[in-house]
Design a protein around this motif. Structure first.
Motif, PDB file in Angstrom:
ATOM      1  N   LEU A  17       0.823  -1.205   0.000  1.00  0.00           N
ATOM      2  CA  LEU A  17       0.000   0.000   0.000  1.00  0.00           C
ATOM      3  C   LEU A  17       0.860   1.258   0.000  1.00  0.00           C
ATOM      4  CD1 LEU A  17      -2.793  -1.014   2.543  1.00  0.00           C
ATOM      5  CD2 LEU A  17      -3.061  -0.668   0.083  1.00  0.00           C
ATOM      6  N   LEU A  18       1.876   1.281   0.844  1.00  0.00           N
ATOM      7  CA  LEU A  18       2.771   2.434   0.913  1.00  0.00           C
ATOM      8  C   LEU A  18       3.476   2.660  -0.421  1.00  0.00           C
ATOM      9  CD1 LEU A  18       4.187   4.684   2.482  1.00  0.00           C
ATOM     10  CD2 LEU A  18       5.827   2.965   3.294  1.00  0.00           C
ATOM     11  N   PHE A  19       3.973   1.596  -1.030  1.00  0.00           N
ATOM     12  CA  PHE A  19       4.675   1.738  -2.305  1.00  0.00           C
ATOM     13  C   PHE A  19       3.730   2.281  -3.374  1.00  0.00           C
ATOM     14  CE2 PHE A  19       6.877   0.587  -6.161  1.00  0.00           C
ATOM     15  CZ  PHE A  19       8.194   0.845  -5.836  1.00  0.00           C
ATOM     16  N   GLY A  20       2.507   1.775  -3.410  1.00  0.00           N
ATOM     17  CA  GLY A  20       1.525   2.275  -4.381  1.00  0.00           C
ATOM     18  C   GLY A  20       1.219   3.746  -4.183  1.00  0.00           C
ATOM     19  N   ILE A  21       1.031   4.148  -2.948  1.00  0.00           N
ATOM     20  CA  ILE A  21       0.761   5.566  -2.656  1.00  0.00           C
ATOM     21  C   ILE A  21       1.964   6.423  -3.050  1.00  0.00           C
ATOM     22  CG2 ILE A  21       0.413   7.209  -0.771  1.00  0.00           C
ATOM     23  CD1 ILE A  21      -1.288   4.989   0.588  1.00  0.00           C
ATOM     24  N   LEU A  22       3.159   5.939  -2.787  1.00  0.00           N
ATOM     25  CA  LEU A  22       4.364   6.680  -3.156  1.00  0.00           C
ATOM     26  C   LEU A  22       4.478   6.856  -4.670  1.00  0.00           C
ATOM     27  CD1 LEU A  22       6.933   5.160  -0.643  1.00  0.00           C
ATOM     28  CD2 LEU A  22       6.005   7.483  -0.620  1.00  0.00           C
ATOM     29  N   VAL A  23       4.105   5.832  -5.430  1.00  0.00           N
ATOM     30  CA  VAL A  23       4.139   5.943  -6.901  1.00  0.00           C
ATOM     31  C   VAL A  23       3.150   7.004  -7.366  1.00  0.00           C
ATOM     32  CG1 VAL A  23       3.606   4.731  -9.060  1.00  0.00           C
ATOM     33  CG2 VAL A  23       5.021   3.621  -7.322  1.00  0.00           C
ATOM     34  N   VAL A  24       1.967   7.032  -6.763  1.00  0.00           N
ATOM     35  CA  VAL A  24       0.980   8.057  -7.121  1.00  0.00           C
ATOM     36  C   VAL A  24       1.523   9.444  -6.796  1.00  0.00           C
ATOM     37  CG1 VAL A  24      -1.306   8.984  -6.563  1.00  0.00           C
ATOM     38  CG2 VAL A  24      -1.016   6.529  -6.944  1.00  0.00           C
ATOM     39  N   PHE A  25       2.102   9.597  -5.631  1.00  0.00           N
ATOM     40  CA  PHE A  25       2.699  10.889  -5.269  1.00  0.00           C
ATOM     41  C   PHE A  25       3.798  11.272  -6.251  1.00  0.00           C
ATOM     42  CE2 PHE A  25       0.565  10.919  -1.243  1.00  0.00           C
ATOM     43  CZ  PHE A  25       0.606  12.239  -0.844  1.00  0.00           C
ATOM     44  N   GLN A  26       4.637  10.317  -6.581  1.00  0.00           N
ATOM     45  CA  GLN A  26       5.795  10.577  -7.420  1.00  0.00           C
ATOM     46  C   GLN A  26       5.415  10.960  -8.840  1.00  0.00           C
ATOM     47  OE1 GLN A  26       8.299   7.113  -7.737  1.00  0.00           O
ATOM     48  NE2 GLN A  26      10.097   8.313  -7.212  1.00  0.00           N
ATOM     49  N   THR A  27       4.371  10.353  -9.365  1.00  0.00           N
ATOM     50  CA  THR A  27       4.030  10.566 -10.773  1.00  0.00           C
ATOM     51  C   THR A  27       2.904  11.569 -10.995  1.00  0.00           C
ATOM     52  OG1 THR A  27       2.546   8.649 -10.705  1.00  0.00           O
ATOM     53  CG2 THR A  27       4.815   8.267 -11.457  1.00  0.00           C
ATOM     54  N   LEU A  28       2.024  11.722 -10.047  1.00  0.00           N
ATOM     55  CA  LEU A  28       0.858  12.583 -10.256  1.00  0.00           C
ATOM     56  C   LEU A  28       0.789  13.757  -9.285  1.00  0.00           C
ATOM     57  CD1 LEU A  28      -1.808   9.773 -10.791  1.00  0.00           C
ATOM     58  CD2 LEU A  28      -0.630  11.101 -12.552  1.00  0.00           C
ATOM     59  N   PHE A  34       3.326  21.119  -7.823  1.00  0.00           N
ATOM     60  CA  PHE A  34       4.294  22.158  -8.168  1.00  0.00           C
ATOM     61  C   PHE A  34       3.897  22.909  -9.440  1.00  0.00           C
ATOM     62  CE2 PHE A  34       7.038  19.382  -5.468  1.00  0.00           C
ATOM     63  CZ  PHE A  34       7.112  20.269  -4.417  1.00  0.00           C
ATOM     64  N   ALA A  35       3.177  22.256 -10.339  1.00  0.00           N
ATOM     65  CA  ALA A  35       2.646  22.964 -11.509  1.00  0.00           C
ATOM     66  C   ALA A  35       1.588  23.969 -11.068  1.00  0.00           C
ATOM     67  CB  ALA A  35       2.054  21.960 -12.507  1.00  0.00           C
ATOM     68  N   TYR A  36       0.731  23.561 -10.144  1.00  0.00           N
ATOM     69  CA  TYR A  36      -0.283  24.453  -9.607  1.00  0.00           C
ATOM     70  C   TYR A  36       0.370  25.637  -8.890  1.00  0.00           C
ATOM     71  CZ  TYR A  36      -4.262  26.118  -6.890  1.00  0.00           C
ATOM     72  OH  TYR A  36      -5.233  26.897  -6.333  1.00  0.00           O
ATOM     73  N   MET A  37       1.433  25.343  -8.116  1.00  0.00           N
ATOM     74  CA  MET A  37       2.147  26.406  -7.418  1.00  0.00           C
ATOM     75  C   MET A  37       2.704  27.425  -8.412  1.00  0.00           C
ATOM     76  SD  MET A  37       5.766  26.318  -5.415  1.00  0.00           S
ATOM     77  CE  MET A  37       6.564  26.328  -7.014  1.00  0.00           C
ATOM     78  N   ALA A  38       3.240  26.936  -9.527  1.00  0.00           N
ATOM     79  CA  ALA A  38       3.813  27.832 -10.536  1.00  0.00           C
ATOM     80  C   ALA A  38       2.732  28.700 -11.178  1.00  0.00           C
ATOM     81  CB  ALA A  38       4.537  27.020 -11.607  1.00  0.00           C
ATOM     82  N   GLU A  39       1.530  28.133 -11.359  1.00  0.00           N
ATOM     83  CA  GLU A  39       0.424  28.909 -11.927  1.00  0.00           C
ATOM     84  C   GLU A  39      -0.067  29.984 -10.952  1.00  0.00           C
ATOM     85  OE1 GLU A  39      -2.688  26.220 -12.965  1.00  0.00           O
ATOM     86  OE2 GLU A  39      -1.513  25.248 -14.547  1.00  0.00           O
ATOM     87  N   SER A  41       1.578  31.303  -8.328  1.00  0.00           N
ATOM     88  CA  SER A  41       2.627  32.258  -7.924  1.00  0.00           C
ATOM     89  C   SER A  41       3.671  32.350  -9.038  1.00  0.00           C
ATOM     90  CB  SER A  41       3.306  31.802  -6.634  1.00  0.00           C
ATOM     91  OG  SER A  41       2.374  31.655  -5.605  1.00  0.00           O
ATOM     92  N   PRO A  42       3.401  33.119 -10.083  1.00  0.00           N
ATOM     93  CA  PRO A  42       4.339  33.200 -11.204  1.00  0.00           C
ATOM     94  C   PRO A  42       5.736  33.679 -10.803  1.00  0.00           C
ATOM     95  CG  PRO A  42       2.243  34.223 -11.770  1.00  0.00           C
ATOM     96  CD  PRO A  42       2.196  33.900 -10.313  1.00  0.00           C
ATOM     97  N   ASP A  43       5.824  34.463  -9.723  1.00  0.00           N
ATOM     98  CA  ASP A  43       7.137  34.929  -9.278  1.00  0.00           C
ATOM     99  C   ASP A  43       7.987  33.793  -8.704  1.00  0.00           C
ATOM    100  OD1 ASP A  43       5.154  34.946  -7.262  1.00  0.00           O
ATOM    101  OD2 ASP A  43       6.469  36.112  -5.944  1.00  0.00           O
ATOM    102  N   GLU A  44       7.354  32.686  -8.319  1.00  0.00           N
ATOM    103  CA  GLU A  44       8.077  31.523  -7.808  1.00  0.00           C
ATOM    104  C   GLU A  44       8.047  30.349  -8.779  1.00  0.00           C
ATOM    105  OE1 GLU A  44       6.285  30.721  -4.034  1.00  0.00           O
ATOM    106  OE2 GLU A  44       7.256  32.418  -3.064  1.00  0.00           O
ATOM    107  N   ALA A  45       7.638  30.590 -10.008  1.00  0.00           N
ATOM    108  CA  ALA A  45       7.511  29.521 -11.001  1.00  0.00           C
ATOM    109  C   ALA A  45       8.853  28.857 -11.313  1.00  0.00           C
ATOM    110  CB  ALA A  45       6.879  30.061 -12.279  1.00  0.00           C
ATOM    111  N   TYR A  46       9.940  29.587 -11.144  1.00  0.00           N
ATOM    112  CA  TYR A  46      11.264  29.023 -11.416  1.00  0.00           C
ATOM    113  C   TYR A  46      11.595  27.854 -10.483  1.00  0.00           C
ATOM    114  CZ  TYR A  46      12.983  31.510  -7.287  1.00  0.00           C
ATOM    115  OH  TYR A  46      13.178  31.950  -6.003  1.00  0.00           O
ATOM    116  N   LEU A  47      10.874  27.731  -9.352  1.00  0.00           N
ATOM    117  CA  LEU A  47      11.102  26.643  -8.397  1.00  0.00           C
ATOM    118  C   LEU A  47      10.384  25.350  -8.781  1.00  0.00           C
ATOM    119  CD1 LEU A  47      10.779  28.600  -5.041  1.00  0.00           C
ATOM    120  CD2 LEU A  47      12.862  27.659  -6.059  1.00  0.00           C
ATOM    121  N   ARG A  48       9.510  25.412  -9.788  1.00  0.00           N
ATOM    122  CA  ARG A  48       8.684  24.256 -10.120  1.00  0.00           C
ATOM    123  C   ARG A  48       9.521  23.011 -10.370  1.00  0.00           C
ATOM    124  NH1 ARG A  48       4.790  23.397 -15.400  1.00  0.00           N
ATOM    125  NH2 ARG A  48       4.242  21.245 -14.905  1.00  0.00           N
ATOM    126  N   TRP A  49      10.452  23.063 -11.283  1.00  0.00           N
ATOM    127  CA  TRP A  49      11.202  21.859 -11.663  1.00  0.00           C
ATOM    128  C   TRP A  49      12.229  21.441 -10.620  1.00  0.00           C
ATOM    129  CZ3 TRP A  49       8.610  18.927 -14.505  1.00  0.00           C
ATOM    130  CH2 TRP A  49       7.749  19.441 -15.478  1.00  0.00           C
TER     131      TRP A  49
END
Length: 159
Positions: A17-28, A34-39, A41-49
């Motif tokens: 269960l933990l591994f499955g949840i971690l995969v979801v966190f990692q991929t989705l 972080f994409a939402y954060m970049a949208e 707060s455009p001034d902090e968008a450089y931190l996304r990647w």
């Protein structure tokens, strides 16, 4: 009280269960967050990647611990836990915790230097100390396993 057999089986269920949840966190979840954060707060968008990469890497370190724990449980089931193979898996856990701790320490330093609110740095400090305790505990457990392995090898040589 739970027997060893039931505890191992239950632990394996939770590890899956933990591994499955971690995969979801990692991929989705994390890339999406972080994409939402970049949208928002455009001034902090450089931190996304960079933040996405660090977060995915930290999750990968946890996945290494999960897989290593699974392998150790297999050795327990086969009554081979007191072998050199088990030490390699414990070493993998120790190294994963150590590397994740160092990366998180770097993130902590970055956050503290620009923080105007003590909430996030305090939470991160708690996580850093917890990670240090966990890592050092694993080092001690590895030493105990190494001693027990040596004693068992000596005992088998006598018998």
């Amino acid at each position: 009280m739970l027997s060893e057999r039931w505890a191992v089986a239950l632990l394996r269920v939770f590890l899956v269960l933990l591994f499955g949840i971690l995969v979801v966190f990692q991929t989705l979840s994390l890339p999406g967050q972080f994409a939402y954060m970049a949208e928002q707060s455009p001034d902090e968008a450089y931190l996304r990647w960079p933040l996405t990469a660090v977060a995915v890497f930290l999750v990968l370190c946890v996945q290494v611990v999960v897989v290593s724990t699974w392998r150790l449980l297999t050795l327990v089931r086969k009554d081979r836990i007191f072998s050199k193979a088990s030490l390699a898996w414990v070493d993998a856990i120790v190294w994963a915790i150590a590397v994740a701790w160092l990366v998180f320490l770097g993130l902590f330093v970055y956050v503290v230097t620009g923080a105007d609110d003590p909430g996030a740095p305090m939470l991160m400090l708690l996580m850093l100390i917890s990670g240090a305790v966990l890592g050092l505990l694993m080092v001690v457990m590895r030493a105990l396993l190494r001693r027990a392995t040596t004693l068992r090898t000596d005992l088998e040589a006598v018998i």
